[in-house]
Motif scaffolding. Structure first.
Motif, mmCIF file in Angstrom:
data_model
loop_
_atom_site.group_PDB
_atom_site.id
_atom_site.type_symbol
_atom_site.label_atom_id
_atom_site.label_comp_id
_atom_site.label_asym_id
_atom_site.label_seq_id
_atom_site.Cartn_x
_atom_site.Cartn_y
_atom_site.Cartn_z
ATOM 1 N N VAL A 1 13.209 -11.309 -2.807
ATOM 2 C CA VAL A 1 12.116 -11.274 -3.779
ATOM 3 C C VAL A 1 10.806 -10.859 -3.101
ATOM 4 N N GLN A 2 10.503 -11.487 -1.967
ATOM 5 C CA GLN A 2 9.274 -11.123 -1.264
ATOM 6 C C GLN A 2 9.355 -9.711 -0.676
ATOM 7 N N PHE A 3 10.516 -9.341 -0.154
ATOM 8 C CA PHE A 3 10.695 -8.000 0.418
ATOM 9 C C PHE A 3 10.489 -6.930 -0.651
ATOM 10 N N ASN A 4 11.035 -7.135 -1.845
ATOM 11 C CA ASN A 4 10.860 -6.167 -2.927
ATOM 12 C C ASN A 4 9.390 -6.041 -3.326
ATOM 13 N N HIS A 5 8.673 -7.158 -3.343
ATOM 14 C CA HIS A 5 7.250 -7.125 -3.691
ATOM 15 C C HIS A 5 6.454 -6.351 -2.633
ATOM 16 N N ARG A 6 6.824 -6.508 -1.381
ATOM 17 C CA ARG A 6 6.174 -5.735 -0.317
ATOM 18 C C ARG A 6 6.466 -4.246 -0.466
ATOM 19 N N LEU A 7 7.732 -3.903 -0.712
ATOM 20 C CA LEU A 7 8.087 -2.493 -0.897
ATOM 21 C C LEU A 7 7.335 -1.888 -2.079
ATOM 22 N N GLY A 8 7.224 -2.651 -3.168
ATOM 23 C CA GLY A 8 6.490 -2.167 -4.330
ATOM 24 C C GLY A 8 5.039 -1.883 -4.002
ATOM 25 N N ALA A 9 4.439 -2.761 -3.197
ATOM 26 C CA ALA A 9 3.042 -2.564 -2.801
ATOM 27 C C ALA A 9 2.886 -1.309 -1.959
ATOM 28 N N TYR A 10 3.811 -1.079 -1.026
ATOM 29 C CA TYR A 10 3.726 0.110 -0.185
ATOM 30 C C TYR A 10 3.843 1.384 -1.022
ATOM 31 N N MET A 11 4.797 1.396 -1.957
ATOM 32 C CA MET A 11 4.989 2.582 -2.791
ATOM 33 C C MET A 11 3.780 2.838 -3.689
ATOM 34 N N LEU A 12 3.251 1.772 -4.266
ATOM 35 C CA LEU A 12 2.095 1.913 -5.152
ATOM 36 C C LEU A 12 0.881 2.411 -4.381
ATOM 37 N N PHE A 13 0.657 1.889 -3.193
ATOM 38 C CA PHE A 13 -0.478 2.312 -2.375
ATOM 39 C C PHE A 13 -0.343 3.780 -1.978
ATOM 40 N N ALA A 14 0.862 4.182 -1.574
ATOM 41 C CA ALA A 14 1.084 5.574 -1.190
ATOM 42 C C ALA A 14 0.865 6.511 -2.371
ATOM 43 N N LEU A 15 1.374 6.148 -3.534
ATOM 44 C CA LEU A 15 1.220 7.004 -4.709
ATOM 45 C C LEU A 15 -0.235 7.070 -5.154
ATOM 46 N N ALA A 16 -0.958 5.950 -5.082
ATOM 47 C CA ALA A 16 -2.366 5.948 -5.473
ATOM 48 C C ALA A 16 -3.189 6.859 -4.562
ATOM 49 N N LEU A 17 -2.916 6.810 -3.261
ATOM 50 C CA LEU A 17 -3.623 7.702 -2.328
ATOM 51 C C LEU A 17 -3.272 9.158 -2.594
ATOM 52 N N TRP A 18 -2.006 9.446 -2.844
ATOM 53 C CA TRP A 18 -1.570 10.813 -3.124
ATOM 54 C C TRP A 18 -2.217 11.337 -4.405
ATOM 55 N N HIS A 19 -2.257 10.491 -5.410
ATOM 56 C CA HIS A 19 -2.864 10.877 -6.691
ATOM 57 C C HIS A 19 -4.360 11.180 -6.508
ATOM 58 N N ALA A 20 -5.054 10.336 -5.750
ATOM 59 C CA ALA A 20 -6.482 10.563 -5.514
ATOM 60 C C ALA A 20 -6.703 11.870 -4.758
ATOM 61 N N TRP A 21 -5.886 12.119 -3.745
ATOM 62 C CA TRP A 21 -6.033 13.366 -2.970
ATOM 63 C C TRP A 21 -5.769 14.586 -3.844
ATOM 64 N N ARG A 22 -4.732 14.524 -4.665
ATOM 65 C CA ARG A 22 -4.387 15.654 -5.531
ATOM 66 C C ARG A 22 -5.486 15.939 -6.545
ATOM 67 N N MET A 23 -6.047 14.896 -7.132
ATOM 68 C CA MET A 23 -7.093 15.107 -8.129
ATOM 69 C C MET A 23 -8.363 15.676 -7.498
ATOM 70 N N HIS A 24 -8.711 15.200 -6.325
ATOM 71 C CA HIS A 24 -9.907 15.728 -5.656
ATOM 72 C C HIS A 24 -9.688 17.168 -5.194
#
Length: 355
Positions: A266-289
């Motif tokens: 349960v905790q491992f999945n929550h960590r993985l979700g955070a990593y994926m969300l952070f990576a996608l948010a950074l990618w989205h910001a870079w693409r939009m800029h």
């Protein structure tokens, strides 16, 4: 002027007529946000099972006499949580947890009344087209369903041998709160006038971000329900490694129960979700800029990336400090702030794509 250029302008003019409805919806959203924080406090203080009955009408009144308090306390003493976890609790200690749960339920009732009052005004005065009024009615049903799920969740913790609510039902309760919150934010955003025409960029990424935020909230609900945040309080390692061995991740049978009750997975999945969300948010910001610099889409993408970064850092602090009340509440509140920004971004991006 082309038709394509005129359409966003019409949206601007139409949105200016609904200021009162927007204020009502943003007020409801603010109340739901407060409800999430109060709900988190109710959970972290162990107060959620202090009221063992669900009385939607008469339950609005708290005990008003010594005899009434004694009766309410006697009901709690008959619950498994008291007998297995809190035996010997004083009346004063019971009153502390009772008031948290009572306040949580009263806030839920108040949200329902505020939403109902606003909906009746909109419906009887025909302030919106029929399609949007029906959509508001559906949102009201979702709010009512959320209240019913809340009681189903509490009832799961009153079963023999239980000292807390079932993790899946807590997750369901939190997720439906997120769905209602998101629907209110989206409706209010859609009625808010556009300041200028926006380029139709990043639509798919905006929706994927929103989906991942919902998934991460659900994974956080499982962490809260299974109390996985109180175990393995190190980062970036989890029990001495980046990836726990399969014998720990899938130690329980049947297999699917690991995703709900196994605190390691349960905790491992929550960590993985955070990593994926952070990576996608950074990618989205870079693409939009890179593609539409200076646009509203770029600014929103930057805001989401910043919020996700802050939320990730707060999650790590919460874990390392073994979930103190202030950190747990702040982490839950900031998670819903991320959700709100992701909903606004997806709604605005969808408007730009359809314009």
């Amino acid at each position: 002027m082309t038709i394509a250029a005129e359409r966003p302008k019409s949206i601007i003019l139409q949105g200016g007529r609904h200021a009162g409805i927007r204020r009502w919806l943003w007020s409801v959203a603010a109340l739901v946000f407060l409800m999430v924080v109060v709900g988190g406090a109710t959970r972290l203080t162990g107060s959620g099972l202090s009221i063992t009955e669900w009385k939607p009408i008469t339950g609005a009144l708290p005990p008003l006499s010594g005899a009434a308090w004694a009766e309410e306390f006697a009901k709690y003493k008959a619950s498994p949580q008291y007998q297995l976890l809190n035996e010997g609790m004083s009346l004063g200690q019971f009153q502390f947890i009772y008031w948290w749960e009572w306040g949580h339920r009263q806030l839920g009732r108040f949200i329902g009344l505020v939403f109902l009052a606003g909906f009746l005004v909109v419906a009887f005065r025909r302030l919106l087209p029929a399609r949007q009024t029906v959509l508001l009615f559906g949102m009201g049903l979702l709010l009512g369903l959320q209240g019913a799920i809340g009681w189903i969740m509490v009832a799961s913790g009153l079963q023999p041998g239980m000292v807390a609510v079932a993790p899946v039902k807590l997750t369901l309760h939190l997720t439906f709160a997120g769905l209602f919150f998101a629907s209110v934010i989206a409706f209010a955003t859609a009625l808010t006038p556009l300041r200028r025409v926006e380029p139709a960029r990043g639509r798919g990424m905006a929706w994927l971000l929103l989906l991942l935020v919902f998934l991460q909230i659900a994974l956080g609900g499982l962490v809260a329900g299974s109390r996985a945040g109180f175990a393995f309080n190190t980062w970036p390692l989890l029990d001495g490694g980046l990836i726990p061995p399969g014998s720990q991740l899938f130690a329980q049978t049947p297999f699917w129960e690991n995703f709900v009750d196994n605190v390691v997975l349960v905790q491992f999945n929550h960590r993985l979700g955070a990593y994926m969300l952070f990576a996608l948010a950074l990618w989205h910001a870079w693409r939009m800029h890179a593609s539409v610099p200076g646009s509203g889409s770029a600014r929103r993408a930057t805001a989401i990336a910043g919020l996700v970064l802050a939320q990730s850092a707060l999650g790590i602090v919460t874990l390392l400090l073994v979930v103190p009340l202030w950190a747990g509440l702040a982490h839950q509140a900031l998670g819903f702030a991320v959700l709100a920004m992701a909903v606004v971004n997806a709604t605005r991006t969808e408007q730009a794509a359809r314009a």
